[in-house]
Design a protein around this motif. Structure first.
Motif, PDB file in Angstrom:
ATOM      1  N   LEU A 191       0.838  -1.197   0.000  1.00 12.03           N
ATOM      2  CA  LEU A 191       0.000   0.000   0.000  1.00 12.03           C
ATOM      3  C   LEU A 191       0.875   1.250   0.000  1.00 12.03           C
ATOM      4  O   LEU A 191       0.621   2.198  -0.753  1.00 12.03           O
ATOM      5  N   GLN A 237       1.456   4.110  -2.913  1.00  9.80           N
ATOM      6  CA  GLN A 237       1.327   5.528  -2.585  1.00  9.80           C
ATOM      7  C   GLN A 237       2.493   6.320  -3.167  1.00  9.80           C
ATOM      8  O   GLN A 237       2.300   7.376  -3.782  1.00  9.80           O
ATOM      9  N   ARG A 262      -6.022  -1.825  -3.299  1.00 10.56           N
ATOM     10  CA  ARG A 262      -5.169  -0.849  -2.616  1.00 10.56           C
ATOM     11  C   ARG A 262      -5.529   0.575  -3.041  1.00 10.56           C
ATOM     12  O   ARG A 262      -5.445   1.508  -2.231  1.00 10.56           O
ATOM     13  N   LYS A 289      -8.307   1.604  -0.874  1.00 16.40           N
ATOM     14  CA  LYS A 289      -7.850   1.938   0.484  1.00 16.40           C
ATOM     15  C   LYS A 289      -7.198   3.317   0.520  1.00 16.40           C
ATOM     16  O   LYS A 289      -7.416   4.102   1.450  1.00 16.40           O
TER      17      LYS A 289
END
Length: 299
Positions: free
Chosen positions: A97, A101, A282, A285
Motif C-alpha cells: 500500500l 502511494q 489498494r 484503500k
C-alpha cells in the motif's frame, strides 16, 4: 551587487543554506520574497562576503517532491529529482500500500519511479515475487539487492550514476544501509561541508545532496520516510495507477470515481483481469485516506 553566479543547493544548515558554486561551497541566506528553497534547487546567488552568499533567484524546477504540512498545505522537500527509488524488503513485512502511494505521487510529480527490493539474502514468499512481476509488467524498473552481502549494488550504482536520485520507503527496509554502501565516506563529506561553510557542527534535519563517486547525485532525506498523498485529488490518485490510465477516458462519466459508478471502464478492466485486483483494492484503500470531497450526484 556582485555578478550573479549559478549554484546548487546541497543542504539546509542551522544558520543558512549550503550552496555549491563550482568547486566551492558557500553558506547562503535567501531573499524573503523567494519561495521555499530546497535541496536540489538550482539558484542564482550573489557573493556578499568570504564564503558567504545570498540567494537572489530560484531557477525553474523540472520536478518537485512535496509533503503534507500543517493546515492541510504542502511544502517542498526536494527538487529536480529524476527518479525516486522506492525501497522495500521481505522484513519488515512488505507494505505494498505504501509502495503504491509512492508510485502514485511520482506519476503526478514528473518524477520517474523504480523499485528496489532489498535483503534478497532473506527468504520471501512467492506472493511477493508475483507482485514484483506485476510491477515490472507496468514498466517499473526493479532492482533486487542485498546491501549486507553486496549483491546487486554495482547495477544500482550504474543506474544512479546517470541522474539525481532519492531513496524512499518505510523504516527498517535498509535505506541507510544502501546509502552507506554507496557513500562510504558520507560523514566525512558532510563534515567537510560544515567546515567549509564555517558552520561548525552540521545540523541539517532535512535532505542533503551527495555526489556519487561514479557520477550522479543522491539526495539523502532520512527525515522524510513517508511523504503522504501530498495534496493529490481523487482524479490524480486514479491517474497515479499507471495501468488505469488507458481506461480512465473510457468511463461513462468524466468524473468517474471508479468505485460504484455505472459503466466504469477501470472496474470492468479489473473484472476482465486486465488490471490487478490487489492493486485495485489498494487504490480503494488509498482513496479512503483522501480528504472528503464535495457531494456530487449519486450514480
Amino acid at each position: 551587487m556582485s555578478e550573479l553566479q549559478q549554484g546548487l543547493v546541497i543542504a539546509h544548515l542551522g544558520q543558512g543554506i549550503a550552496v555549491e558554486v563550482g568547486e566551492q561551497t558557500l553558506l547562503c541566506q535567501t531573499l524573503r520574497k523567494l519561495d521555499t528553497v530546497v535541496v536540489g534547487d538550482q539558484v542564482m546567488i550573489s557573493i556578499i562576503a568570504d564564503q558567504q552568499g545570498r540567494i537572489e533567484q530560484l531557477l525553474p524546477r523540472r520536478s518537485v517532491l512535496q509533503r503534507p504540512s500543517r493546515s492541510k498545505q504542502t511544502r517542498p522537500v526536494a527538487a529536480n529529482i529524476d527518479t525516486i527509488f522506492v525501497v522495500f524488503a521481505a522484513e519488515p513485512e512488505c507494505d505494498f500500500l505504501l509502495l503504491d502511494q509512492y508510485l502514485c505521487i511520482c506519476e503526478n510529480c514528473n518524477i520517474n519511479a523504480a523499485i528496489v527490493f532489498n535483503k534478497i539474502d532473506l527468504p520471501f514468499a512467492n506472493t511477493i515475487e508475483l507482485e514484483l512481476q506485476y510491477y515490472q509488467s507496468l514498466s517499473y524498473p526493479l532492482y533486487k539487492v542485498s546491501s549486507k552481502l553486496n549483491i546487486g549494488i554495482s547495477d544500482l550504482q550504474a543506474v544512479l550514476s546517470q541522474q539525481t536520485s532519492m531513496f524512499a520507503g518505510q523504516s527498517g527496509v535498509g535505506k541507510s544501509s544502501l546509502t552507506n554502501a554507496l557513500l562510504p565516506d558520507k560523514n566525512l563529506r558532510i563534515n567537510s561541508v560544515s567546515e567549509t561553510t564555517r558552520h561548525g557542527r552540521h545540523t541539517t534535519t532535512a535532505a542533503t545532496l551527495y555526489h556519487l563517486l561514479g557520477g550522479g547525485q543522491l539526495i539523502d532525506s532520512p527525515g522524510v520516510a513517508i511523504f503522504g498523498l501530498a495534496g493529490l485529488s481523487e482524479a490524480q490518485l486514479a491517474w497515479g495507477y499507471r495501468e488505469f490510465q488507458p481506461f480512465i477516458g473510457q468511463c461513462r462519466f468524466n468524473d468517474c470515481r471508479h468505485v460504484t459508478d455505472k459503466d466504469c471502464a477501470v472496474r470492468s478492466a479489473v473484472t476482465k483481469g486486465e488490471v490487478s485486483t490487489s492493486r485495485y483494492q489498494r487504490f480503494l484503500k488509498l482513496r479512503e485516506k483522501m480528504p472528503p470531497t464535495q457531494p456530487g450526484n449519486n450514480r
